[in-house]
Design a protein around this motif. Structure first.
Motif, PDB file in Angstrom:
ATOM      1  N   ARG A   3       0.847  -1.197   0.000  1.00  0.00           N
ATOM      2  CA  ARG A   3       0.000   0.000   0.000  1.00  0.00           C
ATOM      3  C   ARG A   3       0.882   1.245   0.000  1.00  0.00           C
ATOM      4  NH1 ARG A   3      -2.757  -3.075   4.241  1.00  0.00           N
ATOM      5  NH2 ARG A   3      -4.624  -3.963   3.324  1.00  0.00           N
ATOM      6  N   CYS A  24      -4.988   4.443   8.918  1.00  0.00           N
ATOM      7  CA  CYS A  24      -4.523   3.219   9.588  1.00  0.00           C
ATOM      8  C   CYS A  24      -5.625   2.663  10.490  1.00  0.00           C
ATOM      9  CB  CYS A  24      -3.252   3.496  10.394  1.00  0.00           C
ATOM     10  SG  CYS A  24      -1.764   3.710   9.389  1.00  0.00           S
ATOM     11  N   ASP A  25      -6.356   3.541  11.175  1.00  0.00           N
ATOM     12  CA  ASP A  25      -7.500   3.079  11.977  1.00  0.00           C
ATOM     13  C   ASP A  25      -8.524   2.383  11.089  1.00  0.00           C
ATOM     14  OD1 ASP A  25      -6.566   3.843  14.440  1.00  0.00           O
ATOM     15  OD2 ASP A  25      -7.944   5.536  14.679  1.00  0.00           O
ATOM     16  N   GLY A  26      -8.635   2.840   9.846  1.00  0.00           N
ATOM     17  CA  GLY A  26      -9.550   2.230   8.883  1.00  0.00           C
ATOM     18  C   GLY A  26      -8.930   1.070   8.123  1.00  0.00           C
ATOM     19  N   GLU A  27      -7.789   0.605   8.599  1.00  0.00           N
ATOM     20  CA  GLU A  27      -7.095  -0.569   8.063  1.00  0.00           C
ATOM     21  C   GLU A  27      -6.379  -0.336   6.742  1.00  0.00           C
ATOM     22  OE1 GLU A  27      -9.459  -4.101   8.378  1.00  0.00           O
ATOM     23  OE2 GLU A  27     -10.028  -3.640  10.436  1.00  0.00           O
ATOM     24  N   TYR A  28      -6.112   0.917   6.387  1.00  0.00           N
ATOM     25  CA  TYR A  28      -5.219   1.195   5.259  1.00  0.00           C
ATOM     26  C   TYR A  28      -3.860   1.540   5.869  1.00  0.00           C
ATOM     27  CZ  TYR A  28      -3.370   2.717   0.788  1.00  0.00           C
ATOM     28  OH  TYR A  28      -2.617   2.809  -0.354  1.00  0.00           O
ATOM     29  N   VAL A  29      -3.051   0.517   6.058  1.00  0.00           N
ATOM     30  CA  VAL A  29      -1.731   0.667   6.683  1.00  0.00           C
ATOM     31  C   VAL A  29      -0.688   0.596   5.567  1.00  0.00           C
ATOM     32  CG1 VAL A  29      -0.134  -0.263   8.396  1.00  0.00           C
ATOM     33  CG2 VAL A  29      -2.612  -0.419   8.786  1.00  0.00           C
ATOM     34  N   HIS A  59       0.010   0.360  14.293  1.00  0.00           N
ATOM     35  CA  HIS A  59      -1.184  -0.260  13.707  1.00  0.00           C
ATOM     36  C   HIS A  59      -0.880  -1.641  13.127  1.00  0.00           C
ATOM     37  CE1 HIS A  59      -2.820   3.791  14.112  1.00  0.00           C
ATOM     38  NE2 HIS A  59      -4.003   3.206  14.074  1.00  0.00           N
ATOM     39  N   GLY A  60       0.257  -2.209  13.516  1.00  0.00           N
ATOM     40  CA  GLY A  60       0.573  -3.574  13.117  1.00  0.00           C
ATOM     41  C   GLY A  60       1.354  -3.708  11.824  1.00  0.00           C
ATOM     42  N   GLY A  61       1.671  -2.594  11.176  1.00  0.00           N
ATOM     43  CA  GLY A  61       2.452  -2.661   9.946  1.00  0.00           C
ATOM     44  C   GLY A  61       3.936  -2.715  10.242  1.00  0.00           C
TER      45      GLY A  61
END
Length: 157
Positions: A3, A24-29, A59-61
């Motif tokens: 991404r 990132c909160d919306g899962e676009y990391v 955020h886990g990335g």
């Protein structure tokens, strides 16, 4: 999937990192980040890119690859367009999802980024809208979620 996140520098850190944190909160990391800067905002850009790494890893990335390009003249419109265009093309060539953030920077930087994003059919064209100036300069964690909205213009226009 890889991404890409494409953004601009600014005179303050908050507009550069708030939309990234919201995404990132919306899962676009993002895995790769491209930032346009200039000598006037160089110090802020350096601090913002450091915080970007923290946001993505929180955020886990994995720590993202960050590429900063600086232009000498902030009104070099052709250089701004070329920067956005080349970052989009790099993401497309890698088969990555591509997001352009139009929140930070000068308005003409945002307009050029918006146009380049639309013309190139990016996956996301983000703008972080803070509903009141009461939170001006505040970073994402300090802003109530009801006062900030991450708009994806690919879903609006």
């Amino acid at each position: 999937m890889e991404r890409v996140w494409i953004t601009n520098g600014s005179t303050s850190i908050a507009p550069v990192v708030n939309s990234l944190a919201a995404a990132c909160d919306g899962e676009y990391v993002p895995t790769d980040i491209y930032v346009l800067s200039n000598p006037v905002i160089e110090d802020v850009t350096e601090a913002a890119t450091s915080l970007m790494k923290t946001i993505v890893t929180a955020h886990g990335g994995e720590e993202p690859s960050i590429s900063v390009e600086s232009i000498d003249d902030e009104t070099d419109f052709e250089a701004i367009f070329e920067y956005v265009q080349s970052a989009i093309e790099a993401g497309d060539a890698a088969g990555s999802a591509v997001a352009v953030d139009i929140t930070p920077g000068r308005r003409f930087w945002s307009i050029i980024s918006f146009q380049a994003g639309i013309k190139n059919g990016v996956d996301h064209l983000f703008y972080s809208h803070v509903q009141t100036e009461a939170y001006f300069g505040e970073c994402y964690p300090a802003i109530p979620r009801t006062a900030i909205n991450l708009i994806d213009f690919t879903e609006v226009v």
